[in-house]
Motif scaffolding. Sequence first.
Motif, PDB file in Angstrom:
ATOM      1  N   PHE A   1      81.400  49.462  50.960  1.00  0.00           N
ATOM      2  CA  PHE A   1      80.345  48.566  50.499  1.00  0.00           C
ATOM      3  C   PHE A   1      79.931  47.608  51.618  1.00  0.00           C
ATOM      4  CE2 PHE A   1      78.806  44.687  48.464  1.00  0.00           C
ATOM      5  CZ  PHE A   1      77.812  45.199  47.660  1.00  0.00           C
ATOM      6  N   ALA A   2      80.901  47.086  52.354  1.00  0.00           N
ATOM      7  CA  ALA A   2      80.603  46.164  53.459  1.00  0.00           C
ATOM      8  C   ALA A   2      79.831  46.872  54.569  1.00  0.00           C
ATOM      9  CB  ALA A   2      81.894  45.565  53.999  1.00  0.00           C
ATOM     10  N   VAL A   3      80.199  48.111  54.860  1.00  0.00           N
ATOM     11  CA  VAL A   3      79.491  48.872  55.887  1.00  0.00           C
ATOM     12  C   VAL A   3      78.053  49.135  55.441  1.00  0.00           C
ATOM     13  CG1 VAL A   3      79.389  51.118  57.050  1.00  0.00           C
ATOM     14  CG2 VAL A   3      81.565  49.908  56.859  1.00  0.00           C
ATOM     15  N   HIS A   4      77.876  49.493  54.171  1.00  0.00           N
ATOM     16  CA  HIS A   4      76.536  49.723  53.642  1.00  0.00           C
ATOM     17  C   HIS A   4      75.705  48.441  53.707  1.00  0.00           C
ATOM     18  CE1 HIS A   4      73.477  51.642  51.133  1.00  0.00           C
ATOM     19  NE2 HIS A   4      73.370  50.461  50.549  1.00  0.00           N
ATOM     20  N   ALA A   5      76.306  47.317  53.325  1.00  0.00           N
ATOM     21  CA  ALA A   5      75.598  46.030  53.344  1.00  0.00           C
ATOM     22  C   ALA A   5      75.196  45.652  54.761  1.00  0.00           C
ATOM     23  CB  ALA A   5      76.475  44.947  52.728  1.00  0.00           C
ATOM     24  N   ALA A   6      76.097  45.865  55.724  1.00  0.00           N
ATOM     25  CA  ALA A   6      75.781  45.548  57.115  1.00  0.00           C
ATOM     26  C   ALA A   6      74.641  46.422  57.631  1.00  0.00           C
ATOM     27  CB  ALA A   6      77.021  45.719  57.985  1.00  0.00           C
ATOM     28  N   GLY A   7      74.662  47.692  57.275  1.00  0.00           N
ATOM     29  CA  GLY A   7      73.582  48.589  57.686  1.00  0.00           C
ATOM     30  C   GLY A   7      72.246  48.190  57.081  1.00  0.00           C
ATOM     31  N   THR A   8      72.261  47.829  55.808  1.00  0.00           N
ATOM     32  CA  THR A   8      71.033  47.396  55.145  1.00  0.00           C
ATOM     33  C   THR A   8      70.503  46.111  55.761  1.00  0.00           C
ATOM     34  OG1 THR A   8      71.744  48.419  53.079  1.00  0.00           O
ATOM     35  CG2 THR A   8      70.034  46.748  52.924  1.00  0.00           C
ATOM     36  N   LEU A   9      71.396  45.193  56.072  1.00  0.00           N
ATOM     37  CA  LEU A   9      70.987  43.937  56.696  1.00  0.00           C
ATOM     38  C   LEU A   9      70.407  44.183  58.090  1.00  0.00           C
ATOM     39  CD1 LEU A   9      70.875  40.918  56.213  1.00  0.00           C
ATOM     40  CD2 LEU A   9      73.146  40.747  57.196  1.00  0.00           C
ATOM     41  N   LEU A  10      70.981  45.108  58.828  1.00  0.00           N
ATOM     42  CA  LEU A  10      70.465  45.441  60.154  1.00  0.00           C
ATOM     43  C   LEU A  10      69.063  46.038  60.059  1.00  0.00           C
ATOM     44  CD1 LEU A  10      70.857  45.784  63.227  1.00  0.00           C
ATOM     45  CD2 LEU A  10      71.834  48.028  62.730  1.00  0.00           C
ATOM     46  N   VAL A  11      68.883  46.999  59.156  1.00  0.00           N
ATOM     47  CA  VAL A  11      67.566  47.611  58.984  1.00  0.00           C
ATOM     48  C   VAL A  11      66.558  46.568  58.506  1.00  0.00           C
ATOM     49  CG1 VAL A  11      66.263  49.289  57.614  1.00  0.00           C
ATOM     50  CG2 VAL A  11      68.442  49.938  58.633  1.00  0.00           C
ATOM     51  N   GLY A  12      66.970  45.704  57.588  1.00  0.00           N
ATOM     52  CA  GLY A  12      66.084  44.656  57.108  1.00  0.00           C
ATOM     53  C   GLY A  12      65.678  43.693  58.210  1.00  0.00           C
ATOM     54  N   THR A  13      66.608  43.349  59.070  1.00  0.00           N
ATOM     55  CA  THR A  13      66.308  42.449  60.186  1.00  0.00           C
ATOM     56  C   THR A  13      65.327  43.095  61.157  1.00  0.00           C
ATOM     57  OG1 THR A  13      68.486  41.438  59.969  1.00  0.00           O
ATOM     58  CG2 THR A  13      67.333  41.102  62.059  1.00  0.00           C
ATOM     59  N   LEU A  14      65.520  44.372  61.441  1.00  0.00           N
ATOM     60  CA  LEU A  14      64.589  45.079  62.323  1.00  0.00           C
ATOM     61  C   LEU A  14      63.197  45.160  61.701  1.00  0.00           C
ATOM     62  CD1 LEU A  14      66.884  47.969  63.620  1.00  0.00           C
ATOM     63  CD2 LEU A  14      66.133  45.926  64.867  1.00  0.00           C
ATOM     64  N   CYS A  15      63.134  45.419  60.409  1.00  0.00           N
ATOM     65  CA  CYS A  15      61.836  45.464  59.720  1.00  0.00           C
ATOM     66  C   CYS A  15      61.176  44.091  59.730  1.00  0.00           C
ATOM     67  CB  CYS A  15      62.002  45.962  58.288  1.00  0.00           C
ATOM     68  SG  CYS A  15      62.391  47.705  58.177  1.00  0.00           S
ATOM     69  N   TYR A  16      61.971  43.042  59.493  1.00  0.00           N
ATOM     70  CA  TYR A  16      61.441  41.676  59.521  1.00  0.00           C
ATOM     71  C   TYR A  16      60.808  41.384  60.880  1.00  0.00           C
ATOM     72  CZ  TYR A  16      61.395  36.561  59.575  1.00  0.00           C
ATOM     73  OH  TYR A  16      61.014  35.263  59.676  1.00  0.00           O
ATOM     74  N   CYS A  17      61.539  41.698  61.928  1.00  0.00           N
ATOM     75  CA  CYS A  17      61.032  41.444  63.280  1.00  0.00           C
ATOM     76  C   CYS A  17      59.763  42.245  63.555  1.00  0.00           C
ATOM     77  CB  CYS A  17      62.094  41.765  64.321  1.00  0.00           C
ATOM     78  SG  CYS A  17      63.510  40.654  64.256  1.00  0.00           S
ATOM     79  N   GLY A  18      59.755  43.497  63.130  1.00  0.00           N
ATOM     80  CA  GLY A  18      58.582  44.340  63.342  1.00  0.00           C
ATOM     81  C   GLY A  18      57.359  43.855  62.587  1.00  0.00           C
ATOM     82  N   VAL A  19      57.528  43.525  61.316  1.00  0.00           N
ATOM     83  CA  VAL A  19      56.393  43.072  60.513  1.00  0.00           C
ATOM     84  C   VAL A  19      55.904  41.713  60.996  1.00  0.00           C
ATOM     85  CG1 VAL A  19      55.698  42.322  58.194  1.00  0.00           C
ATOM     86  CG2 VAL A  19      56.995  44.427  58.479  1.00  0.00           C
ATOM     87  N   TYR A  20      56.830  40.819  61.300  1.00  0.00           N
ATOM     88  CA  TYR A  20      56.411  39.498  61.777  1.00  0.00           C
ATOM     89  C   TYR A  20      55.722  39.601  63.138  1.00  0.00           C
ATOM     90  CZ  TYR A  20      56.386  34.554  62.816  1.00  0.00           C
ATOM     91  OH  TYR A  20      55.988  33.286  63.117  1.00  0.00           O
ATOM     92  N   GLY A  21      56.228  40.477  63.989  1.00  0.00           N
ATOM     93  CA  GLY A  21      55.573  40.691  65.277  1.00  0.00           C
ATOM     94  C   GLY A  21      54.160  41.229  65.118  1.00  0.00           C
ATOM     95  N   LEU A  22      53.992  42.198  64.227  1.00  0.00           N
ATOM     96  CA  LEU A  22      52.650  42.721  63.958  1.00  0.00           C
ATOM     97  C   LEU A  22      51.742  41.642  63.394  1.00  0.00           C
ATOM     98  CD1 LEU A  22      53.292  46.260  62.458  1.00  0.00           C
ATOM     99  CD2 LEU A  22      52.045  45.702  64.537  1.00  0.00           C
TER     100      LEU A  22
END
Length: 163
Positions: free
Chosen positions: A113-134
């Motif tokens: 569960f912790a590994v899944h949560a960390a992966g989701t948080l990483l993908v979410g952070t990358l998406c946040y950066c991408g959308v905010y950059g755009l």
Amino acid sequence: MADTESPTPRLLLPAIAATALVVALTGTVQIAALVALGGAAGVIAGMRRGSRLVLGIGVTIQFWAVVVAALGALRVELVLLASMAVVLCWDLGEQAITVADQLGATGTGTRPFAVHAAGTLLVGTLCYCGVYGLYQIAGGGQPLLALVLLLGGGTVVLAGTRI
């Protein structure tokens, strides 16, 4: 009667933290905060019962709270962060229910569960950066409604992958 096994409290805490973050971020727009509180109640009830349907309804209400907050002049950064928290809440809630369903009351499943949560948080952070950059590059004073429609389209895409 629960749809599946109820997740252990250890698995519930990250999703509850994400739903509390949504309430806190939308708190500057009063009506959005009230809607987010209603969604938080649905999220918590869905996870306690092990019901994906109730969890989904609560998360949908929280998403609409973010939309209302965005239309109520919430800053773009906070709208994106609240949207990421909604997706994180939904994903962690679903994962907690899945782990409880697969392992039952005897297993905790904390490490996967912790590994899944960390992966989701990483993908979410990358998406946040991408959308905010755009948004910073192409926004140029565009209305916030364009960002809300972009987030709504992303939610439809995410929902489509689950069907």
